[in-house]
Design a protein around this motif. Structure first.
Motif, PDB file in Angstrom:
ATOM      1  N   ALA A  69      11.227   8.635  -0.647  1.00  0.00           N
ATOM      2  CA  ALA A  69       9.834   8.813  -0.237  1.00  0.00           C
ATOM      3  C   ALA A  69       9.177   7.458   0.009  1.00  0.00           C
ATOM      4  O   ALA A  69       8.416   7.291   0.972  1.00  0.00           O
ATOM      5  N   THR A  70       9.480   6.472  -0.853  1.00  0.00           N
ATOM      6  CA  THR A  70       8.898   5.142  -0.671  1.00  0.00           C
ATOM      7  C   THR A  70       9.363   4.534   0.650  1.00  0.00           C
ATOM      8  O   THR A  70       8.568   3.971   1.415  1.00  0.00           O
ATOM      9  N   ASP A  71      10.673   4.656   0.933  1.00  0.00           N
ATOM     10  CA  ASP A  71      11.189   4.116   2.196  1.00  0.00           C
ATOM     11  C   ASP A  71      10.509   4.780   3.381  1.00  0.00           C
ATOM     12  O   ASP A  71      10.117   4.115   4.346  1.00  0.00           O
TER      13      ASP A  71
ATOM     14  N   VAL B 105       0.823  -1.230   0.000  1.00  0.00           N
ATOM     15  CA  VAL B 105       0.000   0.000   0.000  1.00  0.00           C
ATOM     16  C   VAL B 105       0.852   1.274   0.000  1.00  0.00           C
ATOM     17  O   VAL B 105       0.605   2.188  -0.798  1.00  0.00           O
ATOM     18  N   PRO B 106       1.925   1.352   0.830  1.00  0.00           N
ATOM     19  CA  PRO B 106       2.748   2.569   0.739  1.00  0.00           C
ATOM     20  C   PRO B 106       3.397   2.727  -0.642  1.00  0.00           C
ATOM     21  O   PRO B 106       3.508   3.854  -1.146  1.00  0.00           O
ATOM     22  N   GLY B 107       3.796   1.598  -1.269  1.00  0.00           N
ATOM     23  CA  GLY B 107       4.353   1.667  -2.622  1.00  0.00           C
ATOM     24  C   GLY B 107       3.323   2.215  -3.600  1.00  0.00           C
ATOM     25  O   GLY B 107       3.612   3.048  -4.457  1.00  0.00           O
ATOM     26  N   LEU B 108       2.086   1.746  -3.415  1.00  0.00           N
ATOM     27  CA  LEU B 108       1.002   2.204  -4.283  1.00  0.00           C
ATOM     28  C   LEU B 108       0.763   3.705  -4.095  1.00  0.00           C
ATOM     29  O   LEU B 108       0.529   4.435  -5.063  1.00  0.00           O
TER      30      LEU B 108
ATOM     31  N   ALA C 108       8.105   2.978   6.128  1.00  0.00           N
ATOM     32  CA  ALA C 108       8.415   3.054   7.569  1.00  0.00           C
ATOM     33  C   ALA C 108       7.176   3.513   8.335  1.00  0.00           C
ATOM     34  O   ALA C 108       6.876   3.004   9.416  1.00  0.00           O
ATOM     35  N   LEU C 109       6.417   4.450   7.744  1.00  0.00           N
ATOM     36  CA  LEU C 109       5.196   4.926   8.397  1.00  0.00           C
ATOM     37  C   LEU C 109       4.202   3.785   8.570  1.00  0.00           C
ATOM     38  O   LEU C 109       3.545   3.655   9.592  1.00  0.00           O
ATOM     39  N   PHE C 110       4.091   2.945   7.547  1.00  0.00           N
ATOM     40  CA  PHE C 110       3.104   1.863   7.604  1.00  0.00           C
ATOM     41  C   PHE C 110       3.510   0.762   8.575  1.00  0.00           C
ATOM     42  O   PHE C 110       2.663   0.035   9.082  1.00  0.00           O
ATOM     43  N   THR C 111       4.831   0.610   8.806  1.00  0.00           N
ATOM     44  CA  THR C 111       5.247  -0.392   9.783  1.00  0.00           C
ATOM     45  C   THR C 111       5.342   0.211  11.174  1.00  0.00           C
ATOM     46  O   THR C 111       5.855  -0.409  12.092  1.00  0.00           O
ATOM     47  N   GLY C 112       4.855   1.458  11.328  1.00  0.00           N
ATOM     48  CA  GLY C 112       4.763   2.047  12.658  1.00  0.00           C
ATOM     49  C   GLY C 112       6.053   2.667  13.144  1.00  0.00           C
ATOM     50  O   GLY C 112       6.189   2.974  14.324  1.00  0.00           O
ATOM     51  N   GLN C 113       7.046   2.861  12.243  1.00  0.00           N
ATOM     52  CA  GLN C 113       8.333   3.398  12.690  1.00  0.00           C
ATOM     53  C   GLN C 113       8.445   4.862  12.285  1.00  0.00           C
ATOM     54  O   GLN C 113       9.319   5.237  11.501  1.00  0.00           O
ATOM     55  N   ILE C 114       7.533   5.695  12.826  1.00  0.00           N
ATOM     56  CA  ILE C 114       7.479   7.090  12.397  1.00  0.00           C
ATOM     57  C   ILE C 114       8.745   7.847  12.781  1.00  0.00           C
ATOM     58  O   ILE C 114       9.085   8.863  12.202  1.00  0.00           O
ATOM     59  N   LEU C 115       9.501   7.326  13.758  1.00  0.00           N
ATOM     60  CA  LEU C 115      10.686   8.046  14.210  1.00  0.00           C
ATOM     61  C   LEU C 115      11.933   7.690  13.401  1.00  0.00           C
ATOM     62  O   LEU C 115      12.995   8.276  13.622  1.00  0.00           O
ATOM     63  N   GLN C 116      11.807   6.756  12.465  1.00  0.00           N
ATOM     64  CA  GLN C 116      12.972   6.419  11.644  1.00  0.00           C
ATOM     65  C   GLN C 116      13.447   7.640  10.858  1.00  0.00           C
ATOM     66  O   GLN C 116      12.629   8.431  10.363  1.00  0.00           O
ATOM     67  N   THR C 117      14.780   7.772  10.711  1.00  0.00           N
ATOM     68  CA  THR C 117      15.305   8.967  10.031  1.00  0.00           C
ATOM     69  C   THR C 117      14.785   9.078   8.604  1.00  0.00           C
ATOM     70  O   THR C 117      14.575  10.179   8.112  1.00  0.00           O
ATOM     71  N   VAL C 118      14.553   7.924   7.940  1.00  0.00           N
ATOM     72  CA  VAL C 118      14.160   7.983   6.536  1.00  0.00           C
ATOM     73  C   VAL C 118      12.810   8.678   6.354  1.00  0.00           C
ATOM     74  O   VAL C 118      12.524   9.239   5.299  1.00  0.00           O
ATOM     75  N   VAL C 119      11.990   8.714   7.408  1.00  0.00           N
ATOM     76  CA  VAL C 119      10.690   9.387   7.293  1.00  0.00           C
ATOM     77  C   VAL C 119      10.890  10.878   7.070  1.00  0.00           C
ATOM     78  O   VAL C 119      10.391  11.453   6.096  1.00  0.00           O
ATOM     79  N   TRP C 120      11.661  11.503   7.977  1.00  0.00           N
ATOM     80  CA  TRP C 120      11.840  12.956   7.787  1.00  0.00           C
ATOM     81  C   TRP C 120      12.752  13.267   6.603  1.00  0.00           C
ATOM     82  O   TRP C 120      12.598  14.269   5.928  1.00  0.00           O
ATOM     83  N   GLN C 121      13.706  12.328   6.338  1.00  0.00           N
ATOM     84  CA  GLN C 121      14.562  12.561   5.170  1.00  0.00           C
ATOM     85  C   GLN C 121      13.731  12.563   3.884  1.00  0.00           C
ATOM     86  O   GLN C 121      13.827  13.469   3.059  1.00  0.00           O
TER      87      GLN C 121
ATOM     88  N   LEU D 289       9.812   2.497 -10.960  1.00  0.00           N
ATOM     89  CA  LEU D 289      10.415   1.187 -10.708  1.00  0.00           C
ATOM     90  C   LEU D 289      11.633   1.329  -9.799  1.00  0.00           C
ATOM     91  O   LEU D 289      11.837   0.530  -8.877  1.00  0.00           O
ATOM     92  N   LEU D 290      12.420   2.387 -10.046  1.00  0.00           N
ATOM     93  CA  LEU D 290      13.617   2.612  -9.236  1.00  0.00           C
ATOM     94  C   LEU D 290      13.277   3.146  -7.852  1.00  0.00           C
ATOM     95  O   LEU D 290      14.159   3.341  -7.028  1.00  0.00           O
ATOM     96  N   ALA D 291      12.002   3.432  -7.617  1.00  0.00           N
ATOM     97  CA  ALA D 291      11.595   3.821  -6.270  1.00  0.00           C
ATOM     98  C   ALA D 291      11.085   2.604  -5.509  1.00  0.00           C
ATOM     99  O   ALA D 291      10.744   2.699  -4.332  1.00  0.00           O
ATOM    100  N   GLY D 292      11.039   1.438  -6.198  1.00  0.00           N
ATOM    101  CA  GLY D 292      10.574   0.227  -5.539  1.00  0.00           C
ATOM    102  C   GLY D 292       9.098   0.261  -5.209  1.00  0.00           C
ATOM    103  O   GLY D 292       8.673  -0.271  -4.191  1.00  0.00           O
TER     104      GLY D 292
END
Lengths: 326, 254
Positions: free
Chosen positions: B210-212, B63-66, B216-229, B183-186
């Motif tokens: 953005a995909t990463d 779903v996040p990929g979509l 991360a948001l969907f797996t509940g890891q909102i504090l992961q750096t990749v979210v704000w990055q 495709l390159l965004a996975g």
């Protein structure tokens, strides 16, 4: 109300070494007084629309200056926009919208509140008699209804100056007459109107003054009657049927007749147009018998002969060597 | 203030036209729903080694990929609408009024943002019966991220449309750029499954970040750096691209 001096527009076409400059408008000067209907008459590509779009702040002139309703076009285009209305050649409405929705939106884009916009839309619908279809989708409108809506949109804010680009192009004769009535009504309400057209009858009967424009330049300017008066006398058009014989293909009749008649003392000038010959003479009544004698003496058989008063097309032909009607 | 008012005015008009055309809205939903129903189940099989053992896991990955695919393609075709409005003389009619030029563009772009967020809500609802579970706060943040992405892709589409001025060239450009970027965004299959060289290329793809972030948001890891990055990259690019397209648009549109 409108004063333009040396207005010019050129475009660069292509890139790199193949680039060239196209001169769309080559410096036009004109003035429009308050309450006048002034028309630019000319063939397609003459620079009419480009001039109009420059005055309506849509494109920036390459050179020249203009003042509209007392405001400098180049220095204060925003102020100009408050004072003008513009109706483009392309309709400018969504098929899925309705007249009322577009009128309200147009009024709001001029900065009024929703309530005021709705009131303005109501009075525009009344003034332009759009009542019957104001809430139907625009795709169901006829050409004339659509055009009336376009003009209603253009004047929703009661501008001082109105620009109309080919207001009746593609309309059927009754819709054209209707549109002329609307334009005259707007003038009677105090608007100054500047329009472009390639219809001779429109320039003739609707406009107080006409500028004839060709290849980006104004070649003649004046009231329709004054312009026609420049072409003194009458116009005789002589058609030439072909004999069908192989030794007389189409056109030799016109050529021979041109040679024969050009030097006759009673002929001011003659121009071959579309397989026929146009003669400009002082009086058709005395010229026609002479023309007949000259032609028949040399064995040239003329076809239909028609005499009439000069039209704006004759003015155009005299100024440019071409006919607008071709 | 005037910009806000005029943007809202244009947005209302555009959104109003969209709502009056519900068939179009329904059709625009067909593709994401198709992928959701017919593609996501594949992922469960493919990702089984990576800990995707249930449909719920597959949908949490897909779903996040979509959303990113919607964010990308949802805006990339917006240029068509702008070109047809230009051709129909609608833009000219508005430009002769004192309305804000930037508002004319921004109102249109925001309509696409709104449409795509609504679609994302529908997609989320459809995915729920398949077992998708996501924290509501994180979901709302992901919608916000999606909104910024649509703003970016819409303004990119406007840039291209204003430069080429032709529907055919726009279509070709959008497709040739859009496919590899997505495709390159996975968006279909996560990049963790990709060969190393693909991952290296994808490092330079802003949409991969953005995909990463979205995953991360969907797996509940909102504090992961990749979210704000990811969010920062999208906001920065969207702002830059919007600035450029409004410059292009305000410069003599004729």
């Amino acid at each position: 109300m409108i004063e333009a001096t040396g207005l010019r527009k050129s475009y660069r076409v292509g890139r790199g070494r193949g680039a060239s400059t196209v001169e769309a408008v080559r410096g036009v000067d004109f003035a429009v007084r308050r309450g006048e209907i002034v028309g630019f008459l000319g063939p397609n590509g003459a620079g009419k629309s480009t001039t109009l779009r420059m005055l309506a702040t849509l494109i920036r002139p390459t050179g020249g200056v203009a003042t509209i309703a007392g405001v400098d076009l180049l220095r204060a285009p925003g102020e100009v926009r408050r004072r003008i209305g513009f109706v483009a050649q392309a309709s400018g409405t969504y098929d899925d919208s309705t007249a009322r929705r577009d009128l309200v939106l147009q009024a709001r884009m001029h900065g009024v509140t929703k309530a005021v916009a709705q009131e303005l839309a109501r009075s525009a619908i009344r003034a332009f008699q759009l009542d019957d279809f104001a809430d139907r989708k625009i795709r169901t409108y006829s050409g004339g209804q659509r055009r009336r809506l376009d003009v209603a949109l253009g004047v929703i804010h009661a501008p001082q100056v109105m620009f109309l680009d080919e207001p009746t192009a593609g309309l059927d004769p009754p819709s054209r007459v209707r549109m002329w009535q609307e334009v005259r009504r707007l003038r009677d309400e105090g608007m100054t109107i500047f329009l472009t057209t390639h219809y001779l009858d429109e320039a003739d009967s609707l406009c107080d003054r006409v500028s004839i424009i060709d290849a980006g330049r104004i070649v003649a300017e004046g009231t329709p009657s004054a312009l026609k008066r420049e072409i003194s006398g009458d116009v005789i058009t002589i058609g030439f049927g072909t004999t069908g014989a192989a030794e007389d293909p189409v056109g030799t009749g016109v050529q021979t007749a041109t040679k024969l008649l050009a030097d006759q003392p009673y002929v001011h000038s003659c121009e071959p147009v579309d397989g026929a010959l146009r003669l400009y003479v002082d009086s058709a009544a005395t010229a026609i018998p002479q023309v007949m004698r000259t032609l028949l003496d040399r064995g040239v058989e003329p076809g239909a002969i028609e005499a009439r008063r000069p039209s704006l097309d004759d003015v155009f032909l005299a100024k440019t060597g071409r006919s607008l009607e071709e | 203030m005037k910009l806000v008012r005029d943007t809202w005015l244009v947005f209302q008009q555009e959104a109003g036209l969209m709502v009056r055309n519900p068939v179009m809205v329904a059709f625009s939903l067909a593709q994401p729903i198709t992928y959701l129903v017919l593609f996501a189940p594949f992922l469960k099989v493919v990702m089984v080694d990576r800990g995707a053992s249930s449909y719920a896991d597959a949908y949490r990955i897909y779903v996040p990929g979509l959303f990113v695919a919607m964010g990308l393609f949802g805006g990339l075709f917006a240029g068509y609408g702008l070109l047809s409005a230009l051709r129909a003389g609608i833009i000219d009619r508005c430009r002769v009024t004192p309305v804000s030029r930037t508002g004319l563009l921004l109102g249109r772009a925001l309509m696409h943002v709104c449409l795509n967020v609504v679609q994302a809500v529908v997609v989320t609802l459809v995915a729920l019966p398949f077992g998708l579970r996501v924290h509501l706060g994180n979901l709302l943040v992901s919608y916000a991220l999606l909104a910024v992405m649509v703003l970016l892709s819409t303004s990119i589409s406007y840039d291209i449309a204003l430069l080429v001025r032709n529907e055919n060239s726009l279509g070709v450009l959008v497709n040739t750029v859009g496919q590899p970027v997505s495709l390159l965004a996975g968006v279909l299959i996560p990049l963790v499954l990709a060969p190393v060289w693909i991952q290296r290329v994808a490092f330079w793809n802003p949409f991969a970040w953005a995909t990463d972030g979205m995953r991360a948001l969907f797996t509940g890891q909102i504090l992961q750096t990749v979210v704000w990055q990811g969010a920062l990259i999208m906001v920065g690019l969207a702002a830059a691209s919007l600035f450029w397209s409004s410059r292009l648009f305000n410069r003599e549109v004729s």
